[in-house]
Enzyme design. Structure first.
Site, PDB file in Angstrom:
ATOM      1  N   GLU A  14      52.815  65.158  53.766  1.00 47.64           N
ATOM      2  CA  GLU A  14      53.931  64.782  52.904  1.00 47.64           C
ATOM      3  C   GLU A  14      54.900  65.914  52.588  1.00 47.64           C
ATOM      4  O   GLU A  14      56.029  65.649  52.201  1.00 47.64           O
ATOM      5  CB  GLU A  14      53.371  64.204  51.589  1.00 47.64           C
ATOM      6  CG  GLU A  14      52.680  62.881  51.748  1.00 47.64           C
ATOM      7  CD  GLU A  14      53.634  61.799  52.233  1.00 47.64           C
ATOM      8  OE1 GLU A  14      54.636  61.527  51.547  1.00 47.64           O
ATOM      9  OE2 GLU A  14      53.383  61.245  53.332  1.00 47.64           O
ATOM     10  N   SER A  48      17.547  19.487  13.692  1.00 50.25           N
ATOM     11  CA  SER A  48      16.375  20.028  13.004  1.00 50.25           C
ATOM     12  C   SER A  48      16.261  21.540  13.092  1.00 50.25           C
ATOM     13  O   SER A  48      15.459  22.141  12.372  1.00 50.25           O
ATOM     14  CB  SER A  48      15.102  19.396  13.583  1.00 50.25           C
ATOM     15  OG  SER A  48      15.091  18.002  13.317  1.00 50.25           O
TER      16      SER A  48
END
Length: 809
Positions: free
Chosen positions: A102, A480
């Protein structure tokens, strides 16, 4: 002669005037150009941000990571998938690869590579458009930080000026550090660490020369050179980077050749951010986003250490799936997924299946189209979209046990059936079983009794099909399973296990349902037992007994007790509360059970152990990374301050009452509705729950280490049928989970607090047992409240004599 001289003089004067004019115009043009240039530079100097300010406030978007209890990663959230890695952790050959590819003169220029710009300018002029940039690594960094887009000379001017400023304020190593952590390398990966993990399942220090060159090659155009999009171009780009590394003297030719010839072990592209425990992860994600904001969740790189235990989580998900599949099959065959008519419709659907099911694996779910029903062999032939499969009698035996061939009448050519892949043979055959996805749903929530930390949570059968979390979001009647709250409140009021009740019909002066003039509660079995003890009322889940207990202690007193033990939702202020008529989530129902299990302490379920900010500051929980406990502190996150608190474990009921309630629920498992889970083989307490018309089935149970709440039902609350009870539907799932989750845990007994005595009693009368008592149990009492009278001989039992403390109507 004089005329010639005069003419020359005139010409010379004209030329001088012209020259002076040209010079003036030239100087004016130069001055104007310089002025314009200075003006342009002055303008851009003012519009670009100050580099010191940028670097001071520079916080790149990073990944927020969720960890399980063993610190393994279970999920990641991000807008840009980036992990910051220090430059010293980046191998030199990786840095060299990016510099060679680069920015050849990176270590020589001051932010601008003039030869690079000239080269790019020449190519752009020849092309008639901007086709190549001459950007240095420093310029690329400025572009990434400032989010400049597109290719223009205006952007280049800004980049150049900012690049100069960056070079003045940072060293080359600092610039490279920022660049390698900032650069986009494709498919959501920002920086070399994220790319290394995605492409190679490695961390940056482990990257080879070949892998480093490959990543550097992605920089100019990640999508173009992506191995997932175009592996050939990616490989060619790698070759270019290796050649540049040789030309610049970073590696010898032989090393480049060796790297080029190495195959790259690329891994499949990840398709999801959630790796495990999806319902659990989503619960934590909601909390983090709600408390700290979406920006913090997706950009600030939080470290979230959760409470989930992956072994328990796997056990929870497996138990729910197996249990629901078993129950769904018990409900019978629901018919094909769809019926196809005509060759055209069949052919079109098979083409669709070919596209969807081209990568099947053993264990996967699939679909198949019935192409033949072979009655002589009792087999079905199916086409899975290119694969042929046979369903044999053993693979659909659950449909109609004992009916043999008659089960084939349920199928027809053109039926689309849900299947489970058992085995694949080559590319054209498969061994499958008929395996419909359950229509019934369920959930499980497992919590550490001592700390309240949620160890596992499954909010449904399949998160990919339904993200609705039935453990935290579904409000259902507990039936219950609410009764232990009523019984514990009664124990505080002086009731004991031996308190006698009448289990007899009763009519109450209010309407519970619109079609009733008066409420007539019934037991589940639609039978009445007459005189019965308090303990028998809970053990066998007697509705009438519980209603009478609630009437005696008072609805308001029961609600106050429920609030104290953690139930904060609105509760019905009538006697139907005794039967669990008020809807709760699994989390809410777990709260009172945690109080019972923890000796009367208020233990809040929690999903998070600690949350750290991007700089390592503690935001929530305990400082588990540094071994410190932070009871209370103020932390800063962005512009907001948050107070960090540690849970106190407030004592909301006495350890004695909590233990008596636990002991009664141990007997539910020993002798009552929870008996099927007694094979767990370790001390456990729990309670079943079944609602009206069997719309909901529950089992909430715990050992000294772990509490689990299981719910089963349909999302639209329609009945599961008369056989659906907490005992039959929820308890087996609880047992399946607990057997696996506690496999490596030692067997523990519940701690008996001071002030508790055990007495050998006659279970029928609740009095002290005698030698001829038919059923003898050891019952727990508060010291001083145990029965003193001995039971009569079984044939001398006189209800009128021994049940004068009946609390019925």
């Amino acid at each position: 002669m004089k005329r010639i001289t005069k003419k020359k003089r005139k010409e010379s004067a004209f030329m001088m005037k012209t020259l002076r004019l040209v010079l003036r115009v030239s100087f004016a043009s130069i001055a104007l150009s310089l002025g314009l240039g200075v003006g342009v530079l002055w303008y851009y100097t003012k519009v670009i941000p100050d580099v010191k300010s940028i670097l001071k406030h520079y916080e790149p978007s990073t990944v927020t990571t969720f960890y399980a209890r063993d610190n393994s990663v279970i999920a990641e959230f991000f807008s840009e998938k980036r992990y910051i890695v220090p430059l010293e952790s980046v191998p030199k050959h990786v840095m060299d690869a990016f510099v060679a590819a680069e920015d050849q003169h990176f270590y020589k220029h001051k932010g601008i590579d003039y030869w690079g710009i000239a080269r790019a300018l020449g190519r752009n002029v020849l092309a008639g458009e901007v086709v190549q940039g001459g950007s240095t690594i420093t310029q690329q960094l400025t572009r990434s930080i400032l989010r400049y887009r597109g290719r223009s000379y205006s952007r280049k001017i800004k980049e150049a000026l900012l690049a100069f400023r960056i070079e003045k304020n940072l060293s080359k190593d600092e610039i490279l550090y920022l660049y390698l952590n900032q650069i986009f390398l494709g498919h959501g990966a920002y920086g070399v660490e994220a790319a290394a993990q995605m492409y190679f399942h490695k961390s940056t220090p482990e990257l080879t020369v070949a892998e480093g060159a490959f990543l550097a090659g992605l920089a100019p155009a990640p999508n173009t050179y992506s191995p997932y999009n175009n592996s050939e171009q990616g490989k060619n780009r790698q070759k270019y980077v290796l050649r540049r590394m040789v030309e610049d003297g970073y590696i010898p030719e032989a090393k480049a050749t060796e790297a080029w010839q190495q195959p790259l072990p690329l891994y499949p592209q990840p398709s999801d951010t959630v790796y495990a425990a999806p319902y659990f992860v989503e619960q934590v994600r909601r909390h983090i986003e709600s408390k700290y904001g979406a920006h913090a969740l997706y950009s600030q790189g939080l470290k979230v250490y959760t409470t989930v235990e992956l072994g328990a989580q796997e056990a929870a998900e497996g138990a729910v799936r197996r249990g629901l599949e078993r129950l769904d099959k018990a409900e019978g065959y629901h018919g094909p997924l769809r019926k196809l008519t005509g060759p055209g419709e069949v052919e079109a659907y098979l083409t669709e299946l070919f596209d969807r099911q081209s990568k099947l694996q053993p264990g996967d779910r699939a679909e198949g189209v019935v192409t033949a029903v072979i009655k002589s062999k009792r087999e079905l032939r199916l086409d899975l979209g290119g694969r042929i499969a046979t369903v044999r009698p053993d693979d659909y035996a659950w449909l109609a046990p004992g009916e043999g061939r008659s089960a084939l009448r349920l199928f027809a050519v053109g039926d689309v059936l849900p299947l489970h892949i058992k085995k694949l043979s080559g590319e054209q055959e498969a061994t499958v079983a008929l395996d419909p996805e359950p229509g019934i749903q369920g959930s499980i929530l497992a919590t550490d009794v001592k700390t309240g930390e949620v160890r596992a949570m499954a909010g449904g059968y399949d998160y990919s099909k339904s993200q609705f979390n039935r453990a935290t979001q579904a409000k259902r009647q507990p039936g219950s399973a609410f009764k232990p709250i009523i019984y514990a409140a009664a124990l505080e009021k002086g009731f004991t296990a031996s308190t006698m009740m009448y289990d007899t019909p009763v009519v109450l002066p209010f309407r519970l349902h619109d079609d009733e003039e008066m409420w007539k509660p019934r037991n589940f079995e639609k039978e009445f037992q007459g005189p019965t003890t308090f303990r028998e009322g809970l053990i066998h889940s007697r509705n009438i007994v519980t209603v009478k207990i609630l009437r005696e202690i008072g609805v308001d007193a029961a609600i106050e007790f429920a609030r104290r033990v953690g139930v904060s939702v609105d509760l019905d202020r009538n006697l139907s509360l005794a039967l669990g008529s008020s809807a709760l989530t699994s989390v809410e129902l777990s709260l009172p059970y945690l109080v019972f299990a923890s000796g009367g302490r208020r233990v809040e379920p929690t999903f998070i152990r600690a949350v750290y900010g991007r700089s390592g500051e503690l935001l929530e929980g305990k400082d588990i990374l540094h071994g410190k406990s932070v009871p209370k502190s103020i932390v800063q996150l962005g512009d907001q301050q948050y107070e960090v608190k540690e849970a106190t474990g407030e004592q909301v009921m006495t350890p004695q009452i909590a233990y008596l309630t636990t002991h009664l629920m141990k007997e539910v498992i020993w002798f009552g509705t929870g008996h099927p889970v007694s094979v767990l083989g370790r001390p456990a307490a729990g309670k079943t729950g079944t609602t009206t018309d069997s719309r909901d089935a529950w089992f909430v149970g715990y050992t000294p280490q772990l509490l689990a709440t299981v719910w089963v039902g349909h999302d639209d609350a329609h009945s599961m049928g008369g056989r659906a009870t907490g005992t039959a539907y929820a308890a087996p799932i609880w047992l399946d989970f607990m057997q696996k989750a506690l496999e490596s845990e030692p067997v523990e007994e519940f701690t008996v607090p001071e002030g508790i005595v055990f007495v050998k009693i006659d279970a029928d009368s609740g009095l002290r047992a005698i030698d001829s008592s038919r059923k003898v149990v050891y019952e727990a009492y508060l010291a001083g409240s145990e029965p003193q009278q001995y039971a009569p001989e079984p044939d001398q039992l006189d209800p009128n004599k021994f049940y004068e403390n009946d609390l019925g109507f």
